[in-house]
Scaffold this active site. Structure first.
Site, PDB file in Angstrom:
ATOM      1  N   LYS A  70       0.742  -1.212   0.123  1.00 46.16           N
ATOM      2  CA  LYS A  70       0.166  -0.003  -0.053  1.00 46.16           C
ATOM      3  C   LYS A  70       0.853   1.301   0.105  1.00 46.16           C
ATOM      4  O   LYS A  70       0.560   2.196  -0.513  1.00 46.16           O
ATOM      5  CB  LYS A  70      -0.806   0.089   1.297  1.00 46.16           C
ATOM      6  CG  LYS A  70      -2.046  -1.010   0.888  1.00 46.16           C
ATOM      7  CD  LYS A  70      -3.318  -0.824   1.898  1.00 46.16           C
ATOM      8  CE  LYS A  70      -4.478  -1.698   1.424  1.00 46.16           C
ATOM      9  NZ  LYS A  70      -5.603  -1.528   2.375  1.00 46.16           N
ATOM     10  N   LYS A 100      -4.765  -9.338  -6.364  1.00 49.37           N
ATOM     11  CA  LYS A 100      -6.017  -9.837  -5.516  1.00 49.37           C
ATOM     12  C   LYS A 100      -7.099  -8.625  -5.941  1.00 49.37           C
ATOM     13  O   LYS A 100      -6.537  -7.699  -6.488  1.00 49.37           O
ATOM     14  CB  LYS A 100      -5.827  -9.833  -4.310  1.00 49.37           C
ATOM     15  CG  LYS A 100      -5.988  -8.719  -3.390  1.00 49.37           C
ATOM     16  CD  LYS A 100      -6.269  -8.863  -2.030  1.00 49.37           C
ATOM     17  CE  LYS A 100      -6.475  -7.584  -1.118  1.00 49.37           C
ATOM     18  NZ  LYS A 100      -7.998  -7.115  -1.087  1.00 49.37           N
ATOM     19  N   LYS A 153     -10.842  -3.045  -3.742  1.00 49.82           N
ATOM     20  CA  LYS A 153     -11.542  -2.060  -3.722  1.00 49.82           C
ATOM     21  C   LYS A 153     -10.798  -0.978  -4.269  1.00 49.82           C
ATOM     22  O   LYS A 153     -11.130  -0.167  -4.963  1.00 49.82           O
ATOM     23  CB  LYS A 153     -11.953  -1.566  -2.439  1.00 49.82           C
ATOM     24  CG  LYS A 153     -12.676  -2.451  -1.545  1.00 49.82           C
ATOM     25  CD  LYS A 153     -13.238  -1.654  -0.233  1.00 49.82           C
ATOM     26  CE  LYS A 153     -13.849  -2.482   0.718  1.00 49.82           C
ATOM     27  NZ  LYS A 153     -12.956  -2.608   1.923  1.00 49.82           N
TER      28      LYS A 153
HETATM   29  P1  ATP Z   1      -8.693  -2.379   0.438  1.00 49.70           P
HETATM   30  O1  ATP Z   1      -7.925  -2.238  -0.870  1.00 49.70           O
HETATM   31  O2  ATP Z   1      -9.270  -0.815   0.893  1.00 49.70           O
HETATM   32  O3  ATP Z   1      -7.845  -2.821   1.432  1.00 49.70           O
HETATM   33  P2  ATP Z   1     -10.151  -4.748   0.486  1.00 49.70           P
HETATM   34  O4  ATP Z   1     -10.899  -5.019  -0.747  1.00 49.70           O
HETATM   35  O5  ATP Z   1      -8.793  -5.253   0.850  1.00 49.70           O
HETATM   36  O6  ATP Z   1      -9.949  -3.179   0.353  1.00 49.70           O
HETATM   37  P3  ATP Z   1     -10.906  -4.913   3.411  1.00 49.70           P
HETATM   38  O7  ATP Z   1     -12.018  -3.932   3.917  1.00 49.70           O
HETATM   39  O8  ATP Z   1      -9.269  -4.240   3.676  1.00 49.70           O
HETATM   40  O9  ATP Z   1     -10.942  -4.976   1.716  1.00 49.70           O
HETATM   41  O10 ATP Z   1     -11.068  -6.372   3.678  1.00 49.70           O
HETATM   42  C1  ATP Z   1     -12.321  -6.866   4.067  1.00 49.70           C
HETATM   43  C2  ATP Z   1     -12.363  -8.334   4.332  1.00 49.70           C
HETATM   44  O11 ATP Z   1     -12.411  -8.825   2.720  1.00 49.70           O
HETATM   45  C3  ATP Z   1     -10.879  -9.008   4.802  1.00 49.70           C
HETATM   46  O12 ATP Z   1     -11.325 -10.114   5.536  1.00 49.70           O
HETATM   47  C4  ATP Z   1     -10.247  -9.230   3.531  1.00 49.70           C
HETATM   48  O13 ATP Z   1      -9.072 -10.390   4.005  1.00 49.70           O
HETATM   49  C5  ATP Z   1     -11.252  -9.776   2.593  1.00 49.70           C
HETATM   50  N1  ATP Z   1     -10.771  -9.604   1.210  1.00 49.70           N
HETATM   51  C6  ATP Z   1     -10.346  -8.465   0.648  1.00 49.70           C
HETATM   52  N2  ATP Z   1     -10.217  -8.872  -0.770  1.00 49.70           N
HETATM   53  C7  ATP Z   1     -10.380 -10.125  -0.797  1.00 49.70           C
HETATM   54  C8  ATP Z   1     -10.144 -11.033  -2.053  1.00 49.70           C
HETATM   55  N3  ATP Z   1      -9.778 -10.356  -3.024  1.00 49.70           N
HETATM   56  N4  ATP Z   1     -10.575 -12.319  -1.974  1.00 49.70           N
HETATM   57  C9  ATP Z   1     -10.998 -12.974  -0.538  1.00 49.70           C
HETATM   58  N5  ATP Z   1     -11.128 -12.103   0.455  1.00 49.70           N
HETATM   59  C10 ATP Z   1     -10.773 -10.654   0.566  1.00 49.70           C
HETATM   60 MG    MG Z   2      -7.615  -4.718   2.226  1.00 56.35          MG
END
Ligand code: ATP
Ligand code: MG
Length: 344
Positions: A114, A206, A209
């Site tokens: 990040k 991965k 968001k």
């Molecule tokens: P950011 O990019 O802002 O970190 P994010 O998509 O990683 O957003 P988070 O809010 O950080 O979302 O994570 C929320 C939950 O979703 C966590 O348990 C994380 O492990 C899970 N998660 C995030 N991305 C994935 C993915 N691609 N596949 C499976 N689980 C995910």
């Molecule tokens: Mg995350």
């Protein structure tokens, strides 16, 4: 010492909730309600570790709450709230900043990813993110934490912090009547065919968001047309689907789509390949569109209805925060006694 079993997990209000969040986290949150007392948190204090527009942040906190409810989390039987309403998270995080070692945090890959190249310009909060996450979990002395694969390292750090606190303060913990350990070592729950959903554009990244391309992810609020278009455009290779899981090795995009199908259908990848082995992607993608639309459509629609009623959403969060705080404040009182702070 035996700890009362309790589940805690959080989701950041940082933008578009996607299929990865749904399959990696939310589906598990819902299932765990049957067996455990659960606390599900919209982690807004984690969100501001990178810049958030204030109006957008508020909207996003309510949207994640709506997603929790739309997926089937019961805010009366369990606890749903946003992190910043319970100050004990920040309070315990400070104690943990003094327990965790710089060397431990230096190894965290999420910070490296990040912060990117401009590390000097990253916030101190982004660096300390894992100590706040440990506090989120341990302020409830939670024993089980459902997360996606990407959070495994942070969870291991939470266990290290709990262990070091228990060791460093062992005498004081015993003297205050908490036996041989004050904090449980929280266990990750990472299982199933979609613990790491990958980008639809690049099977090595991965689904996230924060990806600039909206075609990289399926958002929970996407309508049927958008879902269909994104799946049809998803990157694949020219070969038909293999008959066995071994055939997915070194085919990350195919592996990802099969994993998504399996998770939505509540099957294993082997089951899916028994059905679709030998099929062309065009046929498989059409089936994936159908199943994804029928599963996500009602959730997206319910989210859109719920966000129309911010007064209701805010009342859910306030009620959850009050119940969360009742637990957290007990933990904090004990922590203060254990550490040696004077309190009334
Ligand atoms: P950011 O990019 O802002 O970190 P994010 O998509 O990683 O957003 P988070 O809010 O950080 O979302 O994570 C929320 C939950 O979703 C966590 O348990 C994380 O492990 C899970 N998660 C995030 N991305 C994935 C993915 N691609 N596949 C499976 N689980 C995910
Ligand atoms: Mg995350």
């Amino acid at each position: 010492m035996a700890f009362k079993e309790r589940v805690f997990s959080g989701v950041q209000p940082t933008g578009n909730l996607h299929l990865g969040n749904y399959l990696g986290a939310l589906v598990k949150f819902v299932a765990l309600q049957e067996r455990y007392d659960c606390i599900y948190c919209v982690v807004d204090m984690h969100a501001i570790t990178v810049w958030q527009d204030p109006a957008e942040l508020k909207r996003s906190i309510r949207e994640v709450t709506a997603a929790f409810l739309a997926c089937g989390i019961d805010p009366k039987a369990h606890i749903v709230f946003n992190q910043s309403q319970v100050a004990e998270h920040a309070e315990l995080a400070w104690v943990f900043n003094c327990v965790a070692r710089l060397g431990w945090l230096n190894r965290m890959t999420q910070f490296k990813e990040k912060a990117g190249k401009d590390r000097e310009n990253a916030s101190v909060g982004l660096y300390a993110y894992p100590t706040l996450m440990a506090a989120d979990i341990l302020v409830y002395r939670a024993t089980h934490v459902p997360v996606g694969e990407d959070q495994k390292q942070h969870l291991e750090l939470s266990r290290d912090i709990a262990q070091k606190f228990n060791n460093d303060f062992a005498e004081s913990i015993a003297a205050h009547g908490f036996g041989d350990a004050f904090f449980p070592l929280p266990e990750p729950i990472i299982q199933g065919p979609a613990t790491r959903v990958m980008s639809l554009r690049d099977g090595s990244k991965k689904m996230s968001k924060s990806d600039a391309s909206d075609y990289s992810r399926i958002n929970l609020t996407d309508d049927a047309d958008a879902i269909a278009q994104k799946i049809r455009k998803a990157k694949t290779d020219p070969d038909p689907l293999p008959h066995e899981e071994k055939g997915l090795e070194s085919r990350p995009e195919a592996d990802n789509l099969v994993g998504i199908y399996a998770a939505i259908a509540d099957k294993t990848k082997a089951d899916v390949l028994r059905e679709f082995g030998g099929a062309q992607f065009s046929a498989f993608k059409a089936a994936l569109v159908d199943i994804a639309v029928s599963r996500l459509g009602p959730i997206g629609a319910q989210m859109k209805r719920l966000v129309q009623d911010p007064v209701y959403i805010d009342s859910v969060l306030a009620d959850g925060a009050a119940r969360a705080q009742a637990i957290a404040s007990e933990t904090m009182k004990a922590v203060k006694d254990i550490v040696g702070f004077v309190r009334p």
